[in-house]
Design a protein around this motif. Structure first.
Motif, PDB file in Angstrom:
ATOM      1  N   LEU A 148       0.843  -1.187   0.000  1.00  0.00           N
ATOM      2  CA  LEU A 148       0.000   0.000   0.000  1.00  0.00           C
ATOM      3  C   LEU A 148       0.882   1.243   0.000  1.00  0.00           C
ATOM      4  CD1 LEU A 148      -2.635  -1.099   2.662  1.00  0.00           C
ATOM      5  CD2 LEU A 148      -2.948  -0.992   0.184  1.00  0.00           C
ATOM      6  N   TYR A 149       0.525   2.190  -0.837  1.00  0.00           N
ATOM      7  CA  TYR A 149       1.310   3.409  -0.972  1.00  0.00           C
ATOM      8  C   TYR A 149       0.432   4.630  -0.719  1.00  0.00           C
ATOM      9  CZ  TYR A 149       4.756   0.264  -2.806  1.00  0.00           C
ATOM     10  OH  TYR A 149       5.643  -0.760  -2.923  1.00  0.00           O
ATOM     11  N   GLU A 150       0.973   5.592   0.015  1.00  0.00           N
ATOM     12  CA  GLU A 150       0.229   6.790   0.390  1.00  0.00           C
ATOM     13  C   GLU A 150      -0.036   7.685  -0.816  1.00  0.00           C
ATOM     14  OE1 GLU A 150       2.699   8.611   3.334  1.00  0.00           O
ATOM     15  OE2 GLU A 150       2.091   7.196   4.882  1.00  0.00           O
ATOM     16  N   VAL A 151      -1.242   8.287  -0.812  1.00  0.00           N
ATOM     17  CA  VAL A 151      -1.642   9.211  -1.873  1.00  0.00           C
ATOM     18  C   VAL A 151      -2.005  10.545  -1.230  1.00  0.00           C
ATOM     19  CG1 VAL A 151      -3.237   9.626  -3.780  1.00  0.00           C
ATOM     20  CG2 VAL A 151      -2.545   7.279  -3.228  1.00  0.00           C
ATOM     21  N   TYR A 152      -1.482  11.621  -1.807  1.00  0.00           N
ATOM     22  CA  TYR A 152      -1.736  12.972  -1.316  1.00  0.00           C
ATOM     23  C   TYR A 152      -2.318  13.822  -2.441  1.00  0.00           C
ATOM     24  CZ  TYR A 152       1.138  11.741   2.672  1.00  0.00           C
ATOM     25  OH  TYR A 152       1.633  11.125   3.804  1.00  0.00           O
ATOM     26  N   ALA A 153      -3.217  14.717  -2.073  1.00  0.00           N
ATOM     27  CA  ALA A 153      -3.743  15.705  -3.013  1.00  0.00           C
ATOM     28  C   ALA A 153      -3.149  17.054  -2.657  1.00  0.00           C
ATOM     29  CB  ALA A 153      -5.262  15.763  -2.928  1.00  0.00           C
ATOM     30  N   HIS A 154      -2.802  17.807  -3.669  1.00  0.00           N
ATOM     31  CA  HIS A 154      -2.331  19.172  -3.502  1.00  0.00           C
ATOM     32  C   HIS A 154      -3.455  20.082  -4.003  1.00  0.00           C
ATOM     33  CE1 HIS A 154       2.010  18.264  -2.751  1.00  0.00           C
ATOM     34  NE2 HIS A 154       1.589  17.108  -3.233  1.00  0.00           N
ATOM     35  N   TYR A 155      -3.900  20.967  -3.141  1.00  0.00           N
ATOM     36  CA  TYR A 155      -5.016  21.848  -3.460  1.00  0.00           C
ATOM     37  C   TYR A 155      -4.523  23.259  -3.739  1.00  0.00           C
ATOM     38  CZ  TYR A 155      -7.987  18.174  -1.517  1.00  0.00           C
ATOM     39  OH  TYR A 155      -8.617  16.984  -1.270  1.00  0.00           O
ATOM     40  N   SER A 156      -5.176  23.900  -4.693  1.00  0.00           N
ATOM     41  CA  SER A 156      -4.893  25.304  -4.958  1.00  0.00           C
ATOM     42  C   SER A 156      -6.214  26.034  -5.143  1.00  0.00           C
ATOM     43  CB  SER A 156      -4.013  25.467  -6.204  1.00  0.00           C
ATOM     44  OG  SER A 156      -4.698  25.003  -7.340  1.00  0.00           O
ATOM     45  N   VAL A 157      -6.140  27.348  -5.062  1.00  0.00           N
ATOM     46  CA  VAL A 157      -7.315  28.198  -5.255  1.00  0.00           C
ATOM     47  C   VAL A 157      -7.057  29.009  -6.519  1.00  0.00           C
ATOM     48  CG1 VAL A 157      -8.760  29.998  -4.249  1.00  0.00           C
ATOM     49  CG2 VAL A 157      -7.679  28.297  -2.767  1.00  0.00           C
ATOM     50  N   PRO A 158      -7.713  28.640  -7.640  1.00  0.00           N
ATOM     51  CA  PRO A 158      -7.446  29.330  -8.909  1.00  0.00           C
ATOM     52  C   PRO A 158      -7.767  30.820  -8.874  1.00  0.00           C
ATOM     53  CG  PRO A 158      -8.912  27.441  -9.236  1.00  0.00           C
ATOM     54  CD  PRO A 158      -8.683  27.579  -7.778  1.00  0.00           C
ATOM     55  N   ASP A 159      -8.829  31.185  -8.190  1.00  0.00           N
ATOM     56  CA  ASP A 159      -9.227  32.586  -8.106  1.00  0.00           C
ATOM     57  C   ASP A 159      -9.273  32.969  -6.626  1.00  0.00           C
ATOM     58  OD1 ASP A 159     -10.416  35.087  -8.110  1.00  0.00           O
ATOM     59  OD2 ASP A 159     -11.910  34.557  -9.616  1.00  0.00           O
ATOM     60  N   LYS A 160      -8.366  33.807  -6.205  1.00  0.00           N
ATOM     61  CA  LYS A 160      -8.253  34.164  -4.782  1.00  0.00           C
ATOM     62  C   LYS A 160      -9.511  34.829  -4.241  1.00  0.00           C
ATOM     63  CE  LYS A 160      -4.032  32.721  -4.730  1.00  0.00           C
ATOM     64  NZ  LYS A 160      -3.776  31.356  -4.455  1.00  0.00           N
ATOM     65  N   LYS A 161     -10.392  35.305  -5.105  1.00  0.00           N
ATOM     66  CA  LYS A 161     -11.640  35.914  -4.661  1.00  0.00           C
ATOM     67  C   LYS A 161     -12.610  34.858  -4.138  1.00  0.00           C
ATOM     68  CE  LYS A 161     -11.289  39.547  -8.094  1.00  0.00           C
ATOM     69  NZ  LYS A 161     -11.841  40.073  -9.341  1.00  0.00           N
ATOM     70  N   PHE A 162     -12.452  33.616  -4.598  1.00  0.00           N
ATOM     71  CA  PHE A 162     -13.354  32.528  -4.219  1.00  0.00           C
ATOM     72  C   PHE A 162     -12.560  31.434  -3.520  1.00  0.00           C
ATOM     73  CE2 PHE A 162     -15.016  34.503  -8.088  1.00  0.00           C
ATOM     74  CZ  PHE A 162     -16.254  34.939  -7.632  1.00  0.00           C
ATOM     75  N   VAL A 163     -12.131  31.698  -2.298  1.00  0.00           N
ATOM     76  CA  VAL A 163     -11.284  30.786  -1.541  1.00  0.00           C
ATOM     77  C   VAL A 163     -11.959  29.432  -1.343  1.00  0.00           C
ATOM     78  CG1 VAL A 163     -10.083  30.438   0.646  1.00  0.00           C
ATOM     79  CG2 VAL A 163     -10.112  32.702  -0.417  1.00  0.00           C
ATOM     80  N   ALA A 164     -13.284  29.414  -1.258  1.00  0.00           N
ATOM     81  CA  ALA A 164     -13.997  28.149  -1.063  1.00  0.00           C
ATOM     82  C   ALA A 164     -13.903  27.250  -2.291  1.00  0.00           C
ATOM     83  CB  ALA A 164     -15.458  28.423  -0.729  1.00  0.00           C
ATOM     84  N   ASP A 165     -13.458  27.790  -3.401  1.00  0.00           N
ATOM     85  CA  ASP A 165     -13.385  27.048  -4.659  1.00  0.00           C
ATOM     86  C   ASP A 165     -12.011  26.408  -4.844  1.00  0.00           C
ATOM     87  OD1 ASP A 165     -14.224  26.074  -7.123  1.00  0.00           O
ATOM     88  OD2 ASP A 165     -13.600  27.876  -8.189  1.00  0.00           O
ATOM     89  N   LYS A 166     -11.508  25.724  -3.802  1.00  0.00           N
ATOM     90  CA  LYS A 166     -10.199  25.089  -3.950  1.00  0.00           C
ATOM     91  C   LYS A 166     -10.359  23.811  -4.766  1.00  0.00           C
ATOM     92  CE  LYS A 166      -9.955  22.454   0.365  1.00  0.00           C
ATOM     93  NZ  LYS A 166      -9.207  22.264   1.590  1.00  0.00           N
TER      94      LYS A 166
END
Length: 99
Positions: free
Chosen positions: A66-84
């Protein structure tokens, strides 16, 4: 960029594939040896049917498991932080600390 553990991936053949689940039902007419032929080259990786999937050898000296999986999140539009959104997925095959 935020990095978050999202789970594990099981390896039993020394190989992994990245594929869209819709493509499995629509296009899946391959056998194990056909997939292996994609990863048996100098780069240990390749594309399946040009765009269907990406297959690669894990290259882990630790073998299957078993190998660990990670997601990297970004926010494309800084005006909509909830939209990561997930901008990158990382699978730890060989921990650099174990080398």
């Amino acid at each position: 960029m935020e990095r978050k553990y999202i789970g594990q991936v099981a390896v039993d053949s020394g190989q992994l594939m990245i594929i869209d689940p819709m493509a499995i039902e629509k296009h899946w007419k391959l056998d194990y040896e056909e997939v292996c032929s994609i990863t048996r080259n100098g780069e240990r990786a390749g594309m399946l049917n040009d765009t269907l999937a990406c297959a690669f050898q894990t290259g882990s000296r630790f073998g299957d498991g078993l190998y660990e999986v990670y997601a990297h999140y970004s926010v494309p539009d800084k005006k909509f932080v909830a939209d990561k959104r997930i901008s990158k997925v990382e699978i730890i095959l060989i921990d650099e600390l174990d080398e």
